[in-house]
Design a protein around this motif. Structure first.
Motif, short mmCIF file in Angstrom:
data_model
loop_
_atom_site.label_atom_id
_atom_site.label_comp_id
_atom_site.label_asym_id
_atom_site.label_seq_id
_atom_site.Cartn_x
_atom_site.Cartn_y
_atom_site.Cartn_z
N HIS A 117 0.84 -1.19 0.00
CA HIS A 117 0.00 0.00 0.00
C HIS A 117 0.87 1.25 0.00
CE1 HIS A 117 -2.83 -2.99 2.17
NE2 HIS A 117 -2.88 -3.14 0.86
N CYS A 118 1.60 1.41 -1.09
CA CYS A 118 2.50 2.55 -1.29
C CYS A 118 1.70 3.85 -1.21
CB CYS A 118 3.17 2.38 -2.65
SG CYS A 118 3.96 3.85 -3.30
N VAL A 119 2.11 4.77 -0.33
CA VAL A 119 1.32 5.98 -0.14
C VAL A 119 1.32 6.86 -1.39
CG1 VAL A 119 1.61 5.94 2.36
CG2 VAL A 119 3.23 7.24 0.96
N ASN A 120 2.41 6.86 -2.15
CA ASN A 120 2.43 7.64 -3.38
C ASN A 120 1.48 7.04 -4.41
OD1 ASN A 120 4.54 9.86 -3.20
ND2 ASN A 120 5.72 8.11 -2.46
N THR A 121 1.45 5.71 -4.50
CA THR A 121 0.50 5.06 -5.41
C THR A 121 -0.93 5.36 -4.99
OG1 THR A 121 2.07 3.27 -5.79
CG2 THR A 121 -0.21 2.87 -6.42
N LEU A 122 -1.21 5.26 -3.69
CA LEU A 122 -2.56 5.55 -3.21
C LEU A 122 -2.96 6.99 -3.51
CD1 LEU A 122 -2.52 3.67 0.21
CD2 LEU A 122 -4.14 3.28 -1.66
N ALA A 123 -2.01 7.91 -3.40
CA ALA A 123 -2.31 9.31 -3.68
C ALA A 123 -2.73 9.52 -5.13
CB ALA A 123 -1.12 10.19 -3.34
N HIS A 124 -2.26 8.66 -6.02
CA HIS A 124 -2.74 8.67 -7.41
C HIS A 124 -4.04 7.88 -7.54
CE1 HIS A 124 0.79 10.44 -9.40
NE2 HIS A 124 1.57 9.66 -8.65
N ALA A 125 -4.07 6.69 -6.92
CA ALA A 125 -5.12 5.70 -7.20
C ALA A 125 -6.48 6.05 -6.62
CB ALA A 125 -4.67 4.33 -6.68
N VAL A 126 -6.56 7.04 -5.73
CA VAL A 126 -7.87 7.45 -5.20
C VAL A 126 -8.45 8.63 -5.98
CG1 VAL A 126 -7.27 6.63 -2.89
CG2 VAL A 126 -6.89 9.04 -3.47
N CYS A 127 -7.70 9.15 -6.93
CA CYS A 127 -8.15 10.31 -7.69
C CYS A 127 -9.03 9.90 -8.87
CB CYS A 127 -6.96 11.12 -8.20
SG CYS A 127 -5.98 11.86 -6.88
N SER A 128 -9.99 10.76 -9.20
CA SER A 128 -10.90 10.44 -10.30
C SER A 128 -10.19 10.35 -11.64
CB SER A 128 -12.00 11.52 -10.36
OG SER A 128 -12.72 11.59 -9.15
N ASP A 129 -9.09 11.07 -11.78
CA ASP A 129 -8.35 11.06 -13.05
C ASP A 129 -7.13 10.14 -13.00
OD1 ASP A 129 -6.71 12.48 -11.36
OD2 ASP A 129 -6.43 14.19 -12.70
N ALA A 130 -7.15 9.16 -12.10
CA ALA A 130 -5.97 8.33 -11.87
C ALA A 130 -5.46 7.65 -13.14
CB ALA A 130 -6.28 7.27 -10.81
N GLU A 131 -6.33 7.02 -13.88
CA GLU A 131 -5.87 6.26 -15.05
C GLU A 131 -5.21 7.16 -16.09
OE1 GLU A 131 -7.16 2.43 -17.75
OE2 GLU A 131 -8.68 3.45 -16.55
N ALA A 132 -5.79 8.31 -16.32
CA ALA A 132 -5.21 9.24 -17.30
C ALA A 132 -3.84 9.73 -16.85
CB ALA A 132 -6.15 10.42 -17.52
N GLU A 133 -3.72 10.08 -15.58
CA GLU A 133 -2.45 10.56 -15.05
C GLU A 133 -1.39 9.46 -15.06
OE1 GLU A 133 -1.49 13.69 -14.11
OE2 GLU A 133 -3.38 14.26 -15.06
N LEU A 134 -1.78 8.26 -14.67
CA LEU A 134 -0.83 7.15 -14.63
C LEU A 134 -0.40 6.74 -16.03
CD1 LEU A 134 -2.52 5.09 -11.79
CD2 LEU A 134 -0.25 6.16 -11.68
N THR A 135 -1.29 6.84 -16.98
CA THR A 135 -0.94 6.52 -18.37
C THR A 135 0.20 7.42 -18.85
OG1 THR A 135 -3.16 5.72 -18.90
CG2 THR A 135 -1.78 6.43 -20.75
N LYS A 136 0.15 8.69 -18.49
CA LYS A 136 1.21 9.62 -18.86
C LYS A 136 2.53 9.25 -18.18
CE LYS A 136 -2.01 13.52 -19.31
NZ LYS A 136 -2.41 14.83 -18.70
N ILE A 137 2.45 8.94 -16.89
CA ILE A 137 3.67 8.62 -16.14
C ILE A 137 4.35 7.37 -16.69
CG2 ILE A 137 4.54 7.86 -13.89
CD1 ILE A 137 2.38 9.66 -12.62
N PHE A 138 3.57 6.33 -16.93
CA PHE A 138 4.17 5.09 -17.44
C PHE A 138 4.71 5.29 -18.85
CE2 PHE A 138 2.13 3.10 -13.84
CZ PHE A 138 2.98 2.05 -13.54
N ALA A 139 4.03 6.07 -19.67
CA ALA A 139 4.51 6.31 -21.03
C ALA A 139 5.80 7.11 -21.03
CB ALA A 139 3.43 7.03 -21.84
N ASP A 140 5.89 8.10 -20.15
CA ASP A 140 7.05 8.99 -20.12
C ASP A 140 8.25 8.40 -19.38
OD1 ASP A 140 5.53 10.80 -21.50
OD2 ASP A 140 5.07 12.05 -19.75
N ARG A 141 8.00 7.72 -18.26
CA ARG A 141 9.09 7.31 -17.37
C ARG A 141 9.31 5.80 -17.29
NH1 ARG A 141 9.32 10.49 -11.84
NH2 ARG A 141 11.40 9.54 -12.03
#
Length: 353
Positions: A117-141
């Motif tokens: 339960h990584c707190v940084n992951t949770l800070a993304h994963a509880v947001c309504s726009d999580a999938e869109a934001e994570l898609t950018k992060i994984f594509a870029d980094r």
């Protein structure tokens, strides 16, 4: 090297990795999180209620027959929920009970799995726009890693079945909405390297907060008689950061919060009298805006860890973000689930450290 020597070496490596993972409060809190390794036909997975942080000093792993458990999961066999029927008794002298996430680990094809339960992951994963934001992060980094976003499902077999839907793609990383992170690999070393890589990519800055009013809190705790200060001073940030406070009071964001802290946070009214939780008992966590937080004197070690977890998560979520909270129905299925009641009973018996 013989097969037995290889198994011993692999389990030792998993224990070392598990202890490191469990000793970082930003990744694992209390009995949350679990690791596993598949060796031949047997999967070793963390036992229910045990702490990854104790992996080098206690027996925390349970051996299960992997293929029969996966078959039961795919067939909708209710035995897959507790997974106790698949324990290899001859290799489990301590009589440990498998993690509630055993079916999740079995449903993943990779040899080594770390769920936490990584707190940084949770800070993304509880947001309504999580999938869109994570898609950018994984594509870029992290373009070299395969990943998937898994919608929220109750931990255990509902989550395992959701993960099984992407089994054929064998993603390296799973982000679980309102739950956490799963990192997979073919060896402990590969999995650990991916943990470091992914958690670094998902890191968010933590907002600073003013100091808590410790004198006032201690005086209030003495007056109330059944409350005290949290173990970690950082926990007070829940009440001291205005944006975090609004998020905390909005509802429950992930399962372990519900299990260890309940579905409602307490407040103090103007009297001041302690506001009661939905159960009619004083809330486990009381938030006093601008002052800090108080916790019930009987709060378990896991509960203290979850207070700190909440502070770590919500001070990383950007102010103004739209959040997805667990529904009343989702909270109910957690609080009335036998597997979680068992884990709570173990936590009440636990000693800190």
């Amino acid at each position: 090297m013989t097969a037995d020597q290889h198994s011993t070496q692999a389990l030792a490596a998993l224990s070392t990795f598990s202890a490191r993972l469990g000793s970082d409060i930003t990744r694992t809190q209390g009995a949350g999180g679990n690791t596993s390794i598949k060796i031949g036909e047997v999967m070793w997975v963390k036992a229910s209620g045990t702490w990854l942080a104790h992996a080098l000093e206690r027996d925390i792993m349970v051996p299960l027959e992997t293929a029969p458990l996966v078959a039961a999961l795919d067939a909708g066999d209710p035995r897959a929920e507790k997974a106790t029927d698949f324990v290899v008794a001859a290799l489990n002298p301590s009589g440990l009970r498998p993690s509630i996430e055993a079916s999740v680990h079995a449903s993943i094809p990779q040899r080594v799995v770390a769920h936490f339960h990584c707190v940084n992951t949770l800070a993304h994963a509880v947001c309504s726009d999580a999938e869109a934001e994570l898609t950018k992060i994984f594509a870029d980094r992290l373009p070299h890693l395969r990943w998937a976003m898994i919608p929220y499902r109750r931990p255990g077999t509902p989550l395992a079945r959701a993960i099984a839907e992407v089994r054929a793609d064998a993603p390296d990383i799973l982000v679980l909405a309102n739950h956490g992170l799963v990192v997979c690999g073919d060896s402990v070393a590969e999995t650990e390297a991916r943990v470091e890589e992914v958690t670094a990519a998902l890191a968010l800055p933590r907002r600073s907060a003013p100091a808590a009013d410790i004198d006032w809190l201690e005086a209030t705790a003495r007056r109330l008689g059944e409350f005290g200060l949290p173990d970690d001073p950082e926990s007070h940030d829940i009440a001291l950061d205005p944006a975090a406070l609004a998020m905390a009071m909005g509802g429950s964001l992930y399962p372990d919060h519900v299990i260890f802290l309940g579905t409602k946070l307490g407040t103090l009214d103007d009297s001041p009298n302690l506001a009661l939780s939905e159960t009619g008992e004083p809330a486990k966590l009381v938030v006093i805006p601008g002052k800090g937080v108080l916790v019930r004197s009987d709060l378990t070690p896991g509960g203290h860890a979850m207070v700190r977890c909440l502070a770590e998560v919500i001070t990383r979520i950007p102010a103004g973000k739209s959040l997805n909270y667990l529904s009343a129905e989702q909270e109910y299925e957690l609080t009335h689930w036998e597997a979680e009641k068992y884990r709570q009973s173990l936590d009440r018996q636990a000693t800190k450290g």
